[in-house]
Design a protein around this motif. Structure first.
Motif, short mmCIF file in Angstrom:
data_model
loop_
_atom_site.label_atom_id
_atom_site.label_comp_id
_atom_site.label_asym_id
_atom_site.label_seq_id
_atom_site.Cartn_x
_atom_site.Cartn_y
_atom_site.Cartn_z
N ILE A 46 -8.36 13.30 22.94
CA ILE A 46 -9.32 13.14 24.03
C ILE A 46 -9.42 11.69 24.50
O ILE A 46 -9.56 11.41 25.69
CB ILE A 46 -10.71 13.69 23.63
CG1 ILE A 46 -11.58 13.88 24.88
CG2 ILE A 46 -11.41 12.76 22.65
CD1 ILE A 46 -11.08 14.94 25.80
N LEU A 50 -8.54 10.50 28.15
CA LEU A 50 -9.61 9.91 28.94
C LEU A 50 -9.23 8.51 29.42
O LEU A 50 -9.50 8.14 30.57
CB LEU A 50 -10.89 9.85 28.10
CG LEU A 50 -12.14 9.27 28.75
CD1 LEU A 50 -12.52 10.07 29.98
CD2 LEU A 50 -13.30 9.23 27.76
N SER A 223 -13.16 12.46 34.76
CA SER A 223 -12.55 12.82 33.48
C SER A 223 -13.57 12.82 32.36
O SER A 223 -13.52 13.67 31.46
CB SER A 223 -11.42 11.83 33.14
OG SER A 223 -10.40 11.86 34.12
N TYR A 226 -15.42 16.00 32.17
CA TYR A 226 -14.66 17.06 31.53
C TYR A 226 -14.54 16.85 30.02
O TYR A 226 -14.35 17.81 29.27
CB TYR A 226 -13.24 17.15 32.10
CG TYR A 226 -13.16 17.41 33.59
CD1 TYR A 226 -14.15 18.14 34.24
CD2 TYR A 226 -12.10 16.92 34.33
CE1 TYR A 226 -14.07 18.36 35.61
CE2 TYR A 226 -12.02 17.15 35.70
CZ TYR A 226 -13.00 17.86 36.33
OH TYR A 226 -12.92 18.09 37.68
N SER A 227 -14.64 15.60 29.59
CA SER A 227 -14.33 15.26 28.19
C SER A 227 -15.55 15.01 27.32
O SER A 227 -15.44 15.05 26.09
CB SER A 227 -13.46 13.99 28.16
OG SER A 227 -12.33 14.12 28.99
N SER A 246 -12.32 24.03 22.32
CA SER A 246 -11.12 23.55 23.01
C SER A 246 -10.26 24.71 23.51
O SER A 246 -9.68 24.63 24.59
CB SER A 246 -10.30 22.64 22.10
OG SER A 246 -9.76 23.36 21.00
#
Length: 430
Positions: A46, A50, A223, A226-227, A246
């Protein structure tokens, strides 16, 4: 619309390959590694993923813009992005290494951290240079840069996870092959190797960074939205819950391949468009069509999710079904953003997206901290759906205001909306 449809079909074929091998890779890691180890992999990857949004500095987008508008020559741009890449690679690796070691629960394993970081320089190089092909509307080459890594990663998993049983390390090694191969291909076949120079054109570099950093900040905020659930899950929950989340989130995001097909073409065409208003009218038409398709597929996915999740990943991932089902409404609404954002980005206005994404990100963080300790992966999916919905509606408002197209006109369906599809069907019949 004929050339537009041809480009859409090319990108659709490429994205179809990405989905096929992406799902194949996801199935392998699920079946051979289980939820906990999938959670470890998600936590490790991640941060490099990112940081790609920050380290890339928006160079692909600024490259597409400057080349599409014929502001600088291709050779000048190639040289400048090669020089920017050498500097940002070093900075990106150092900062990302520190973040992973300090903030990730899996960062104690030095080998895993180094393997997770290894694709970063090559991914940055590929991202920088893919803007060249978008700027020239060379969609065919751009597609290859996107789908070849997914194929090689799939093959790598067969070798390192299934055949050699390298476990988590094998999955991380497999992620290196694709970006490395494309970088070598770009260096020599497309003559990027000739662009390395110690003679700096600071005017071009400054111009690319000035616009690119705006793209990068916007992309980072997007991003992060989303992360952030994965990052907070990593800190407040277990690797098992992270693995469950996930897989469910990964399946839901395949629906975004539909607007992703459109957004790639929209960005490239918007960068060279001579009539911004009329192009935005076309983008609104594409939104209406893609919204129908995404909604229909989401409804189907809602009903078949138990068979799909258990069939692909096994009983160990049964709880991913609820994650997927909770995320689907937010995924549908965020389609608004996914299609229309690239129009404004192609016009050199990426900051508009932050007006929608920053409030959505704040809400996402608050809801994650409130819900994850009690509900784990399901809590993270609720937070994301609320955040995605707010982002989609806010962006619709700001897009309408920026393009001066009323929201009612953007959303209202017309009989002519379906003409491109009907024409395409007639061509296939002939």
């Amino acid at each position: 619309m004929s050339s537009f449809l041809k480009d859409i079909l090319r990108v659709a074929f490429s994205n179809g390959i990405i989905i096929f091998f992406g799902l194949g890779s996801s199935i392998i890691t699920a079946r051979y590694l289980g939820p906990e180890k999938n959670g470890i992999i998600a936590a490790l990857l991640i941060y490099p993923g990112l940081f790609m949004s920050v380290g890339s500095l928006g160079i692909r987008q600024s490259t597409t813009y400057f080349l599409g508008k014929n502001i600088y020559s291709e050779e000048e741009i190639k040289t400048s992005i090669s020089q920017i890449w050498m500097f940002t690679t070093i900075v990106s690796l150092i900062i990302c290494f520190v973040l992973m070691r300090v903030f990730s629960n899996s960062g104690d394993n030095l080998l895993w951290v180094l393997l997770a970081l290894a694709p970063l320089p090559f991914s940055l190089f590929n991202t920088y240079n893919s803007g060249i092909f978008l700027g020239k509307n060379d969609i065919k080459t751009f597609n290859k840069i996107n789908w070849i890594p997914s194929l090689l990663s799939f093959v790598g998993l067969f070798v390192f996870v299934i055949s050699l049983s390298f476990d988590v390390s094998g999955a991380l090694i497999a992620s290196i092959a694709g970006p490395l191969f494309i970088s070598i291909l770009l260096l020599f076949k497309n003559k990027f190797v000739q662009s390395f120079s110690l003679k700096y054109n600071w005017t071009i570099i400054k111009a690319m960074l000035s616009l690119g950093i705006v793209y990068a900040i916007a992309l980072f905020v997007i991003s992060l939205n989303y992360s952030i659930d994965i990052i907070i899950l990593d800190k407040l929950s277990t690797s098992f819950e992270l693995g469950i989340y996930s897989k469910g989130a990964g399946v839901s995001q395949y629906l975004w391949q539909i607007p992703a097909i459109l957004s790639t073409i929209v960005f490239a065409r918007s960068a060279v468009s001579k009539n911004d208003y009329q192009f935005s009218i076309k983008v609104a038409q594409l939104l209406r069509l893609s919204f129908i398709l995404v909604s229909l597929l989401a409804v189907i996915l809602m009903f078949v999710s138990p068979l799909l999740i258990v069939g692909m990943y096994g009983e160990d991932f049964y709880e991913s079904i609820r994650v997927l089902q909770v995320l689907l409404p937010g995924v549908i609404i965020l389609t608004i953003y996914k299609v229309m954002n690239m129009d404004l980005a192609g016009k050199g206005k990426p900051w508009i997206s932050m007006k929608a994404m920053i409030p959505a990100l704040i809400i996402n963080v608050v809801f994650n901290f409130l819900l994850i300790p009690k509900y784990g992966a399901t809590g993270a999916s609720i937070a994301s759906t609320v955040s995605y919905s707010i982002a989609g509606f806010l962006f619709l408002f700001f897009y309408s205001k920026e393009t001066e197209i009323p929201i009612k006109e953007i959303l209202a369906y017309k009989r002519t909306d379906f003409d491109p599809i009907l024409n395409l069907i007639q061509k296939f019949k002939k």
